[in-house]
Design an enzyme around this catalytic site. Structure first.
Site, mmCIF file in Angstrom:
data_model
loop_
_atom_site.group_PDB
_atom_site.id
_atom_site.type_symbol
_atom_site.label_atom_id
_atom_site.label_comp_id
_atom_site.label_asym_id
_atom_site.label_seq_id
_atom_site.Cartn_x
_atom_site.Cartn_y
_atom_site.Cartn_z
ATOM 1 N N GLU A 15 0.812 -1.212 0.000
ATOM 2 C CA GLU A 15 0.000 0.000 0.000
ATOM 3 C C GLU A 15 0.855 1.276 0.000
ATOM 4 O O GLU A 15 0.374 2.355 0.338
ATOM 5 C CB GLU A 15 -0.959 -0.027 1.196
ATOM 6 C CG GLU A 15 -1.985 -1.149 1.075
ATOM 7 C CD GLU A 15 -2.862 -1.260 2.307
ATOM 8 O OE1 GLU A 15 -3.963 -0.695 2.293
ATOM 9 O OE2 GLU A 15 -2.444 -1.899 3.273
ATOM 10 N N SER A 174 -6.057 -3.510 1.418
ATOM 11 C CA SER A 174 -6.310 -3.169 0.016
ATOM 12 C C SER A 174 -6.667 -4.390 -0.839
ATOM 13 O O SER A 174 -6.500 -4.369 -2.049
ATOM 14 C CB SER A 174 -5.093 -2.456 -0.616
ATOM 15 O OG SER A 174 -4.979 -1.162 -0.082
ATOM 16 N N SER A 175 -7.116 -5.460 -0.209
ATOM 17 C CA SER A 175 -7.509 -6.704 -0.887
ATOM 18 C C SER A 175 -6.344 -7.427 -1.554
ATOM 19 O O SER A 175 -6.548 -8.357 -2.330
ATOM 20 C CB SER A 175 -8.608 -6.461 -1.939
ATOM 21 O OG SER A 175 -9.744 -5.935 -1.328
ATOM 22 N N GLU A 204 -12.189 -17.743 5.291
ATOM 23 C CA GLU A 204 -13.444 -17.192 5.817
ATOM 24 C C GLU A 204 -14.639 -17.698 5.037
ATOM 25 O O GLU A 204 -14.641 -17.663 3.805
ATOM 26 C CB GLU A 204 -13.448 -15.657 5.703
ATOM 27 C CG GLU A 204 -12.617 -14.960 6.729
ATOM 28 C CD GLU A 204 -12.780 -13.445 6.638
ATOM 29 O OE1 GLU A 204 -13.810 -12.972 6.130
ATOM 30 O OE2 GLU A 204 -11.856 -12.755 7.067
ATOM 31 N N ARG A 210 -24.819 -12.350 -0.837
ATOM 32 C CA ARG A 210 -23.860 -11.306 -1.137
ATOM 33 C C ARG A 210 -24.137 -10.114 -0.214
ATOM 34 O O ARG A 210 -25.255 -9.614 -0.157
ATOM 35 C CB ARG A 210 -24.013 -10.884 -2.592
ATOM 36 C CG ARG A 210 -22.812 -10.138 -3.068
ATOM 37 C CD ARG A 210 -23.140 -9.393 -4.329
ATOM 38 N NE ARG A 210 -22.263 -8.260 -4.392
ATOM 39 C CZ ARG A 210 -21.435 -8.028 -5.393
ATOM 40 N NH1 ARG A 210 -21.410 -8.829 -6.410
ATOM 41 N NH2 ARG A 210 -20.661 -6.973 -5.352
ATOM 42 N N PRO A 211 -23.124 -9.702 0.540
ATOM 43 C CA PRO A 211 -23.402 -8.662 1.553
ATOM 44 C C PRO A 211 -23.382 -7.250 0.981
ATOM 45 O O PRO A 211 -22.763 -7.005 -0.051
ATOM 46 C CB PRO A 211 -22.243 -8.832 2.522
ATOM 47 C CG PRO A 211 -21.102 -9.268 1.665
ATOM 48 C CD PRO A 211 -21.710 -10.112 0.558
ATOM 49 N N TYR A 245 -9.271 0.932 -6.324
ATOM 50 C CA TYR A 245 -8.411 2.042 -6.743
ATOM 51 C C TYR A 245 -8.580 2.487 -8.189
ATOM 52 O O TYR A 245 -7.836 3.339 -8.652
ATOM 53 C CB TYR A 245 -6.950 1.709 -6.428
ATOM 54 C CG TYR A 245 -6.752 1.522 -4.941
ATOM 55 C CD1 TYR A 245 -6.996 2.584 -4.062
ATOM 56 C CD2 TYR A 245 -6.389 0.293 -4.401
ATOM 57 C CE1 TYR A 245 -6.859 2.419 -2.698
ATOM 58 C CE2 TYR A 245 -6.242 0.122 -3.034
ATOM 59 C CZ TYR A 245 -6.478 1.184 -2.182
ATOM 60 O OH TYR A 245 -6.341 1.016 -0.842
ATOM 61 N N ARG A 284 -11.346 2.901 11.036
ATOM 62 C CA ARG A 284 -12.531 2.693 10.199
ATOM 63 C C ARG A 284 -12.949 1.248 10.372
ATOM 64 O O ARG A 284 -12.149 0.342 10.135
ATOM 65 C CB ARG A 284 -12.224 2.985 8.718
ATOM 66 C CG ARG A 284 -13.489 3.201 7.865
ATOM 67 C CD ARG A 284 -13.197 3.162 6.381
ATOM 68 N NE ARG A 284 -12.862 1.810 5.979
ATOM 69 C CZ ARG A 284 -11.856 1.493 5.153
ATOM 70 N NH1 ARG A 284 -11.092 2.412 4.642
ATOM 71 N NH2 ARG A 284 -11.635 0.235 4.846
ATOM 72 N N ASN A 299 -16.478 -7.049 9.727
ATOM 73 C CA ASN A 299 -15.449 -7.637 8.861
ATOM 74 C C ASN A 299 -14.050 -7.313 9.355
ATOM 75 O O ASN A 299 -13.258 -8.203 9.609
ATOM 76 C CB ASN A 299 -15.635 -7.159 7.417
ATOM 77 C CG ASN A 299 -14.473 -7.575 6.521
ATOM 78 O OD1 ASN A 299 -13.890 -8.647 6.705
ATOM 79 N ND2 ASN A 299 -14.127 -6.741 5.565
ATOM 80 N N GLY A 306 -7.517 4.578 4.492
ATOM 81 C CA GLY A 306 -7.218 5.467 3.365
ATOM 82 C C GLY A 306 -7.584 6.896 3.735
ATOM 83 O O GLY A 306 -8.618 7.137 4.345
HETATM 84 P P1 ADP Z 1 -8.755 -5.851 3.188
HETATM 85 O O1 ADP Z 1 -8.206 -5.671 4.569
HETATM 86 O O2 ADP Z 1 -7.671 -6.150 2.208
HETATM 87 O O3 ADP Z 1 -9.664 -4.737 2.785
HETATM 88 P P2 ADP Z 1 -11.152 -7.494 3.567
HETATM 89 O O4 ADP Z 1 -11.192 -8.562 4.600
HETATM 90 O O5 ADP Z 1 -11.882 -6.253 3.878
HETATM 91 O O6 ADP Z 1 -9.626 -7.207 3.220
HETATM 92 O O7 ADP Z 1 -11.715 -8.122 2.221
HETATM 93 C C1 ADP Z 1 -11.782 -7.377 1.018
HETATM 94 C C2 ADP Z 1 -13.142 -7.522 0.369
HETATM 95 O O8 ADP Z 1 -13.428 -8.900 0.048
HETATM 96 C C3 ADP Z 1 -14.329 -7.084 1.229
HETATM 97 O O9 ADP Z 1 -14.510 -5.695 1.189
HETATM 98 C C4 ADP Z 1 -15.467 -7.863 0.564
HETATM 99 O O10 ADP Z 1 -15.865 -7.275 -0.674
HETATM 100 C C5 ADP Z 1 -14.818 -9.191 0.231
HETATM 101 N N1 ADP Z 1 -14.961 -10.182 1.341
HETATM 102 C C6 ADP Z 1 -13.970 -10.479 2.200
HETATM 103 N N2 ADP Z 1 -14.355 -11.415 3.088
HETATM 104 C C7 ADP Z 1 -15.633 -11.724 2.784
HETATM 105 C C8 ADP Z 1 -16.587 -12.644 3.340
HETATM 106 N N3 ADP Z 1 -16.266 -13.425 4.370
HETATM 107 N N4 ADP Z 1 -17.836 -12.689 2.780
HETATM 108 C C9 ADP Z 1 -18.151 -11.890 1.732
HETATM 109 N N5 ADP Z 1 -17.284 -11.005 1.154
HETATM 110 C C10 ADP Z 1 -16.029 -10.926 1.665
HETATM 111 MG MG MG Z 2 -11.399 -4.226 3.757
HETATM 112 MG MG MG Z 3 -8.197 -3.939 5.744
#
Ligand code: ADP
Ligand code: MG
Ligand code: MG
Length: 339
Positions: A15, A174-175, A204, A210-211, A245, A284, A299, A306
């Site tokens: 990042e 950042s995924s 996980e 889908r959330p 991004y 956040r 989550n 950011g």
């Molecule tokens: P980062 O810390 O890299 O942002 P996240 O854990 O927030 O990682 O995961 C990135 C994205 O992946 C989330 O914003 C969501 O869109 C998707 N995601 C991650 N984990 C899940 C889950 N268990 N169920 C549904 N979507 C998920």
């Molecule tokens: Mg995230």
């Molecule tokens: Mg994160």
């Protein structure tokens, strides 16, 4: 007298570039009548860059090389009243820089060693939040160490969680390195990618549907406050790096169009998580909201989210009545508070 602020940016994580963008915004917004700000960019190799190279890196957004070993430069941080470590990811947001600054006796913006380290690690975060009774998805830990788990054991854990599932490096953001795995045939590749980035990997379960993705900003030390709730919408399998991004891929909605009860629950859980993880200054807190079932699952908690003028966290606080420039000023005040 003006407060002398050392603004740390860049850093060794994936990042780095995101941090430079955040830092440019913060630098432009700290009121010059109150603060005397010195930026220092940390290269991807972890070296602290001298002023001309720092300015070049900030202007071009490019990961510069060169500079001095961190321990040589840390001593020069001594003349500052506070440090604003606008660093995302490992070696910046994870307690390492916070440890250095704690040892050096310099106040800094954001969470301390414990809150930073635990919040950076998705597994530790889940364990702490579970013990605080905060709802989350089901998960399992995979560790790349023979004595801990065999590959078969990891496959069994995955099967128990059910597909699709998410595989993530425990300490990233950042995924980066995250895969959505639709079936057992894709598991090995996802694990390989995640393990190439971290020794600890989390599996996980996906949310039941889908959330929707909600985010809450928290600001404060001993008496933290929660911002209104924001929502991110996008057209992608999940909120991956590209969606995050690439301009125009995701849309921010503030306030989120959710029932008042859901918003209240999100804000309350965000504050509970902030306290449980011993966070300070800012965070956040991100949620999954499953509309069909009403479930609200926490989550993750980002202790240095950011921070460009158009990023979610500052926008959430703006909705709470704090301009970007008031926000960065307040963060420095919180850093200077005894805590
Ligand atoms: P980062 O810390 O890299 O942002 P996240 O854990 O927030 O990682 O995961 C990135 C994205 O992946 C989330 O914003 C969501 O869109 C998707 N995601 C991650 N984990 C899940 C889950 N268990 N169920 C549904 N979507 C998920
Ligand atoms: Mg995230
Ligand atoms: Mg994160």
């Amino acid at each position: 007298m003006k407060k002398r602020i050392l603004l740390l940016a860049g850093g060794q994580s994936g990042e780095h570039e995101v941090s430079l963008m955040s830092a440019r915004s913060v630098l432009a917004a700290l009121p010059v009548d109150q603060f005397d700000v010195t930026p220092v960019v940390i290269s991807k190799e972890g070296r602290w860059l001298p002023p001309t190279q720092t300015l070049h890196a900030l202007e071009t957004g490019e990961a510069a090389t060169g500079g001095d070993l961190v321990l040589h430069r840390a001593a020069s941080a001594e003349g500052y009243d506070a440090v604003f470590p606008i660093l995302h990811g490992p070696m910046g947001e994870d307690g390492t820089v916070q440890g250095l600054l704690t040892l050096a006796g310099i106040p800094f913006v954001g969470s301390g060693v414990l809150g930073s380290a635990v919040s950076m690690d998705k597994v530790m975060t889940k364990q702490v939040l579970a013990s605080a009774g905060i709802p989350q998805v089901r998960w399992a830990l995979a560790i790349r160490r023979g004595w801990q788990q065999t590959p078969d054991a990891v496959r069994e854990q995955a099967a128990a969680l059910g597909y699709p599932l998410f595989v993530k490096p425990a300490n990233l953001g950042s995924s980066v390195g995250i895969s959505k795995v639709s079936g057992p045939g894709e598991l090995d590749q996802a694990l390989e990618l995640a393990f190439s980035l971290d020794r600890r990997v989390i599996l996980e379960a996906m949310t039941s549907h889908r959330p929707r993705e909600l985010e809450v900003g928290v600001l404060g030390n001993d008496a933290p406050v929660a911002s209104p709730v924001g929502e991110l919408s996008f057209d992608a399998e999940f909120y991956d790096y590209e969606t995050k991004y690439t301009e125009g891929r995701a849309t921010m909605h503030i306030p989120a169009l959710v029932p008042a009860e859901v918003a209240a629950r999100a804000r309350d859980l965000a504050l509970q998580a902030f306290r449980a993880l011993d966070c300070a200054g800012l965070a956040r807190v991100d949620f999954f909201y499953v509309e069909a079932t009403g479930e609200l699952l926490l989550n993750e908690v980002n202790t240095m989210p950011g921070f460009t003028t158009t990023s979610m966290y500052p926008k959430l606080l703006e909705a709470a009545g704090l301009s970007y420039s008031d926000l960065v000023t307040r963060l420095v005040e919180l850093a200077l508070e005894q805590r």
